[in-house]
Write an enzyme that holds these catalytic residues in place. Structure first.
Site, short mmCIF file in Angstrom:
data_model
loop_
_atom_site.label_atom_id
_atom_site.label_comp_id
_atom_site.label_asym_id
_atom_site.label_seq_id
_atom_site.Cartn_x
_atom_site.Cartn_y
_atom_site.Cartn_z
N LYS A 58 0.84 -1.22 0.00
CA LYS A 58 0.00 0.00 0.00
C LYS A 58 0.86 1.26 0.00
O LYS A 58 0.50 2.28 -0.59
CB LYS A 58 -0.95 0.02 1.21
CG LYS A 58 -2.33 -0.49 0.88
CD LYS A 58 -2.46 -2.00 0.84
CE LYS A 58 -2.37 -2.68 -0.46
NZ LYS A 58 -2.41 -4.15 -0.38
N GLY A 190 -4.25 -12.11 -10.01
CA GLY A 190 -4.91 -12.08 -8.71
C GLY A 190 -4.69 -10.72 -8.06
O GLY A 190 -4.16 -9.80 -8.69
N VAL A 191 -5.09 -10.60 -6.81
CA VAL A 191 -4.97 -9.33 -6.10
C VAL A 191 -3.53 -8.82 -6.11
O VAL A 191 -3.26 -7.67 -6.45
CB VAL A 191 -5.45 -9.49 -4.64
CG1 VAL A 191 -5.30 -8.19 -3.88
CG2 VAL A 191 -6.87 -9.99 -4.59
N GLY A 278 -0.28 -16.97 -6.41
CA GLY A 278 -0.95 -17.43 -5.20
C GLY A 278 0.03 -17.74 -4.09
O GLY A 278 1.25 -17.58 -4.25
N ARG A 279 -0.50 -18.13 -2.94
CA ARG A 279 0.33 -18.40 -1.78
C ARG A 279 -0.04 -19.77 -1.20
O ARG A 279 -1.16 -20.23 -1.39
CB ARG A 279 0.13 -17.29 -0.72
CG ARG A 279 0.54 -15.91 -1.27
CD ARG A 279 0.35 -14.82 -0.24
NE ARG A 279 1.13 -14.98 0.95
CZ ARG A 279 2.42 -14.64 1.09
NH1 ARG A 279 3.08 -14.12 0.05
NH2 ARG A 279 3.06 -14.83 2.23
N ASP A 319 -3.52 -17.54 7.45
CA ASP A 319 -3.23 -18.10 6.12
C ASP A 319 -2.91 -19.59 6.16
O ASP A 319 -2.96 -20.25 5.12
CB ASP A 319 -2.02 -17.38 5.50
CG ASP A 319 -2.39 -16.01 4.93
OD1 ASP A 319 -3.52 -15.54 5.17
OD2 ASP A 319 -1.53 -15.41 4.25
N HIS A 451 -23.53 15.20 3.02
CA HIS A 451 -23.37 15.66 1.65
C HIS A 451 -22.29 16.73 1.61
O HIS A 451 -22.26 17.59 2.47
CB HIS A 451 -24.68 16.27 1.14
CG HIS A 451 -24.54 16.89 -0.22
ND1 HIS A 451 -24.45 16.13 -1.36
CD2 HIS A 451 -24.43 18.18 -0.61
CE1 HIS A 451 -24.31 16.94 -2.40
NE2 HIS A 451 -24.28 18.19 -1.97
P1 FAD Z 1 1.81 -14.21 8.21
O1 FAD Z 1 1.55 -12.76 8.13
O2 FAD Z 1 2.39 -14.89 7.03
O3 FAD Z 1 2.74 -14.41 9.47
C1 FAD Z 1 3.25 -15.64 9.84
C2 FAD Z 1 4.51 -15.43 10.64
O4 FAD Z 1 4.90 -16.67 11.23
C3 FAD Z 1 5.71 -14.98 9.82
O5 FAD Z 1 6.27 -13.84 10.40
C4 FAD Z 1 6.69 -16.15 9.88
O6 FAD Z 1 8.05 -15.73 9.92
C5 FAD Z 1 6.30 -16.79 11.19
N1 FAD Z 1 6.59 -18.23 11.27
C6 FAD Z 1 6.20 -19.19 10.41
N2 FAD Z 1 6.58 -20.39 10.86
C7 FAD Z 1 7.23 -20.19 12.03
C8 FAD Z 1 7.85 -21.05 12.96
N3 FAD Z 1 7.86 -22.37 12.79
N4 FAD Z 1 8.44 -20.50 14.05
C9 FAD Z 1 8.44 -19.13 14.22
N5 FAD Z 1 7.85 -18.28 13.37
C10 FAD Z 1 7.26 -18.80 12.30
N6 FAD Z 1 -4.08 -9.01 3.15
C11 FAD Z 1 -5.01 -8.07 3.40
O7 FAD Z 1 -5.92 -8.31 4.21
N7 FAD Z 1 -4.95 -6.83 2.81
C12 FAD Z 1 -3.99 -6.51 1.94
O8 FAD Z 1 -3.96 -5.40 1.42
C13 FAD Z 1 -3.01 -7.47 1.64
N8 FAD Z 1 -2.01 -7.19 0.79
C14 FAD Z 1 -1.03 -8.11 0.57
C15 FAD Z 1 0.00 -7.79 -0.30
C16 FAD Z 1 1.01 -8.69 -0.54
C17 FAD Z 1 2.13 -8.32 -1.47
C18 FAD Z 1 1.00 -9.96 0.11
C19 FAD Z 1 2.12 -10.94 -0.10
C20 FAD Z 1 -0.02 -10.30 0.99
C21 FAD Z 1 -1.05 -9.38 1.21
N9 FAD Z 1 -2.11 -9.67 2.07
C22 FAD Z 1 -3.09 -8.74 2.30
C23 FAD Z 1 -2.23 -10.98 2.74
C24 FAD Z 1 -1.76 -10.89 4.20
O9 FAD Z 1 -0.45 -10.42 4.24
C25 FAD Z 1 -1.88 -12.25 4.87
O10 FAD Z 1 -3.19 -12.74 4.71
C26 FAD Z 1 -1.57 -12.16 6.35
O11 FAD Z 1 -0.28 -11.66 6.57
C27 FAD Z 1 -1.72 -13.52 7.01
O12 FAD Z 1 -1.45 -13.41 8.36
P2 FAD Z 1 -0.91 -14.63 9.22
O13 FAD Z 1 -0.73 -14.11 10.60
O14 FAD Z 1 -1.78 -15.81 9.02
O15 FAD Z 1 0.50 -15.03 8.58
P1 AMP Z 2 -4.36 -15.44 -6.56
O1 AMP Z 2 -4.42 -16.90 -6.14
O2 AMP Z 2 -5.63 -14.69 -6.38
O3 AMP Z 2 -3.17 -14.74 -6.00
O4 AMP Z 2 -4.16 -15.45 -8.14
C1 AMP Z 2 -3.13 -16.15 -8.77
C2 AMP Z 2 -3.49 -16.29 -10.24
O5 AMP Z 2 -2.41 -16.86 -10.95
C3 AMP Z 2 -4.70 -17.19 -10.50
O6 AMP Z 2 -5.70 -16.45 -11.13
C4 AMP Z 2 -4.15 -18.30 -11.38
O7 AMP Z 2 -5.08 -18.68 -12.39
C5 AMP Z 2 -2.92 -17.65 -12.02
N1 AMP Z 2 -1.91 -18.64 -12.48
C6 AMP Z 2 -1.44 -19.72 -11.82
N2 AMP Z 2 -0.51 -20.39 -12.56
C7 AMP Z 2 -0.38 -19.71 -13.74
C8 AMP Z 2 0.44 -19.88 -14.93
N3 AMP Z 2 1.31 -20.88 -15.07
N4 AMP Z 2 0.30 -18.98 -15.93
C9 AMP Z 2 -0.56 -17.94 -15.82
N5 AMP Z 2 -1.35 -17.74 -14.72
C10 AMP Z 2 -1.26 -18.59 -13.69
#
Ligand code: FAD
Ligand code: AMP
Length: 478
Positions: A58, A190-191, A278-279, A319, A451
C-alpha cells in the site's frame, strides 16, 4: 526447568500478534515465537502483512498514485508542474521506514501488554509442548496450556518461472525494485499481481499480465470485473487472459517467457517478471510427526469453524488454515480463539469478510455476487449508482466505477455490496456493518448521509434497489 505459559503463539503475523496481545489483555500468560529477520538481521514482528505484504504494497501504491496524478491528473485542476520525476530508491526507502515503524510498534505493544517475545523457530511437539530453536541453534522446550499455530503462508513457486529475486521475482522482490523496469511481466491476475503491476505501470513500466484463466477476477461480481478489465486496459495494462505460462529463460538482464493461449504457443520478453500465482500455507518443520495435528488435502492445517485443530488445546489461524488469505481474517480468527480459550462464546461471521483490491479504481466487495445468488436460486433486486453521478466524485475528478447493492427480492435484506471506484474499501466496510446487523436496502435508504460524500453513492444504490434513487434514472420502477 522449562518455561510454561497459558498460551504460546507460533508466528507474529496479524493472526499471531493480535492473538498474543488479546490473550495477554485477558490475563493469560502469553508468549509469541517469531523467527523472521529483516534485512539488517534484526527480529521483525508483524509477519507477511507488515514486512512484505499489505503495508509495503500500500505504501508503494500510494506513492506511485501520487506520481501518476502529478504527471497526468493535475492539469484538469489548472495546476501545471515542471517535469515530474520519481526517485525509486527514495520511494522504496519510505516504504521501508513505514514497515520499520509498524513492526517496532508491535514489539512495543508486546512489551506494554506483557507478551513474552521468543525469537526462533517454533515446532509443536506432542502434549502441547513447543520446541524453540534459537537463531544460534540452542533448543529449548516450552510448555503451554494452549498453542496457537499462526505460521502464515509464502508465495507459490511454479517450475516454468523459478524465482531468482533478480530478474524473476516474487511479491517480496517486486517491493524492492530500485528502478522502473521498462518491460514488466506479471504472472497471475490475482490481487497481488494486479496491485504490484499497477505500482510499476503508474511509474512508467509497460506491464503485461499473463493469466491462465479465461475469466478476470472470478471472485468479484461480473459487473465489477468487466468494468475493472475495461479500465485497467484503458490505463495501459496489457491483460492476457487464457494465457498459461509454460517456461522462461533468463538471458542476462531479460527474460523470455513462453506461454500458451487460444492461438497456440507464444513468447514475450521482459526486463523483470513478477510471479504472483498465489500463496501456500507454511507448515515446514512446524509439526512433529507425533503432534497429532492433521493437515487437510490441500496442505492447510485442518480446523473447524472455531479454528480448533485435531488436538484439544491446539488452534490454528490465518493463512495456514482454510479460507481467504487476508490479514483481517487472520486477526479476527486470533481474537475468536483467545476469547474461546477464556470460555467466552465468540464466533466469526465468515460470510462477511470484505475483500479489497487496492488498484485505481479500487475494488471491494462483501457478501455474495449476483451470479452466485442466481445460481443458488435466490431472487434478487439490484441497485447500482455510478460515481459519474456523484458530486463528490466529480469534485475529486474521480468518477469511474459504481456501487452495486444486491438485496433479497422477498425480504429486501442486503446480501452483497460491490464497489469499484474511489474509496471502495471504505464504502464496502459500511455495507459490511449494515449487513452484520441484518439491514435491508430500505434501512440504508432511510439513513441520513452527509453531503457531499462518496458514501452518498452507497445511499443512492440502496435507494435504487427499490426504484427510489434520486440522482439517477431508476431502472426498477417502484
Ligand atoms: P503471516 O503474516 O504470514 O505471518 C506468519 C509469521 O509466522 C511470519 O512472520 C513467519 O516468519 C512466522 N513463522 C512461520 N513459521 C514459524 C515457525 N515455525 N516459528 C516461528 N515463526 C514462524 N491481506 C489483506 O488483508 N490486505 C492486503 O492489502 C493485503 N495485501 C497483501 C499484499 C502482498 C504483497 C502480500 C504478499 C499479501 C497481502 N495480504 C493482504 C495478505 C496478508 O499479508 C496475509 O493474509 C496475512 O499476513 C496472514 O497473516 P498470518 O498471521 O496468518 O501469517
Ligand atoms: P491469486 O491466487 O488470487 O493470488 O491469483 C493467482 C493467479 O495466478 C490465479 O488467477 C491463477 O489462475 C494464475 N496462475 C497460476 N498459474 C499460472 C500460470 N502458469 N500462468 C498464468 N497464470 C497462472
Amino acid at each position: 526447568m522449562s518455561q510454561k505459559f497459558d498460551v504460546v503463539v507460533i508466528g507474529a503475523g496479524p493472526g499471531g500478534y493480535v492473538a498474543a496481545i488479546k490473550a495477554a489483555q485477558l490475563g493469560l500468560k502469553t508468549a509469541c515465537i517469531e523467527k523472521y529477520q529483516d534485512k539488517e538481521g534484526k527480529l521483525a514482528l508483524g509477519g507477511t502483512c507488515l514486512n512484505v505484504g499489505c503495508i509495503p504494497s500500500k505504501a508503494l501504491l500510494d506513492s506511485s498514485w501520487k506520481f501518476y496524478e502529478a504527471k497526468n491528473g493535475f492539469g484538469v485542476h489548472g495546476i501545471s508542474t515542471s517535469e515530474v520525476t520519481i526517485d525509486v530508491p527514495a520511494m522504496v526507502g519510505r516504504k521501508s521506514t513505514i514497515v520499520k515503524g509498524l513492526t517496532g510498534g508491535v514489539a512495543s505493544l508486546f512489551k506494554a501488554n506483557g507478551v513474552t517475545t521468543l525469537q526462533g523457530h517454533g515446532k509443536l511437539l506432542a502434549g502441547k509442548k513447543v520446541e524453540l530453536t534459537g537463531a544460534d541453534g540452542t533448543v529449548e522446550i516450552i510448555e503451554a496450556d494452549h498453542v496457537i499455530l499462526a505460521s502464515g503462508s509464502r508465495p507459490i513457486d511454479i517450475p516454468p518461472a523459478p524465482v531468482d529475486q533478480k530478474v524473476i521475482v516474487d511479491s517480496t522482490g517486486a517491493l524492492e525494485f530500485q528502478q522502473v523496469p521498462q518491460r514488466l511481466g506479471v504472472i497471475g491476475a490475482g490481487v497481488i499481481g494486479l496491485e504490484l503491476g499497477s505500482v510499476w505501470a503508474r511509474l512508467g513500466a509497460q506491464v503485461t499480465v499473463l493469466e491462465a484463466l479465461d475469466k478476470f477476477i472470478p471472485a468479484a461480481d461480473e459487473a465489477v470485473s468487466k468494468e475493472a478489465l475495461k479500465t485497467f486496459t484503458k490505463q495501459g495494462l496489457d491483460i492476457k487472459l487464457g494465457a498459461r505460462v509454460t517456461g522462461s529463460k533468463v538471458n542476462g538482464e531479460e527474460v523470455v517467457v513462453s506461454y500458451t493461449d487460444a492461438a497456440g504457443e507464444q513468447s514475450i520478453t521482459f526486463d523483470r517478471l513478477i510471479v504472483a500465482v498465489g500463496r501456500r500455507p507454511v507448515t515446514t518443520d512446524l509439526l512433529a510427526a507425533d503432534s497429532g495435528v492433521d493437515l487437510d488435502e490441500r496442505g492447510f492445517i485442518y480446523v473447524d469453524d472455531y479454528c480448533t485443530t485435531s488436538v484439544p488445546g491446539v488452534y490454528a489461524i490465518g493463512d495456514v488454515v482454510r479460507g481467504l488469505m487476508l490479514a483481517h481474517k487472520a486477526s479476527e480468527e486470533g481474537i475468536m480463539v483467545v476469547e474461546r480459550i477464556k470460555g467466552h462464546k465468540a464466533q466469526m461471521n465468515y460470510n462477511l469478510i470484505p475483500s479489497v483490491i487496492y488498484t485505481h479504481p479500487e475494488i471491494a466487495w462483501v457478501g455474495k455476487t449476483e451470479q452466485t445468488l442466481k445460481n443458488e436460486g435466490v431472487e434478487v433486486n439490484v441497485g447500482t449508482f455510478p460515481f459519474a453521478a456523484s458530486g463528490r466524485a466529480m469534485a475529486a475528478n474521480d468518477t469511474g466505477g459504481f456501487v452495486k447493492i444486491i438485496a433479497d427480492a422477498k425480504t429486501d435484506r442486503v446480501l452483497g455490496v460491490h464497489v469499484i471506484g474511489p474509496s471502495a474499501a471504505e464504502l464496502v466496510q459500511q455495507g459490511a456493518i449494515a449487513m452484520e446487523f441484518g439491514s435491508s436496502a430500505e434501512d440504508i435508504g432511510m439513513m441520513v448521509f452527509s453531503h457531499p460524500t462518496l458514501s452518498e453513492a452507497l445511499h443512492e444504490a440502496a435507494l435504487a434497489v427499490n426504484g427510489g434513487a434520486i440522482h439517477i434514472q431508476n431502472r426498477k420502477k417502484r
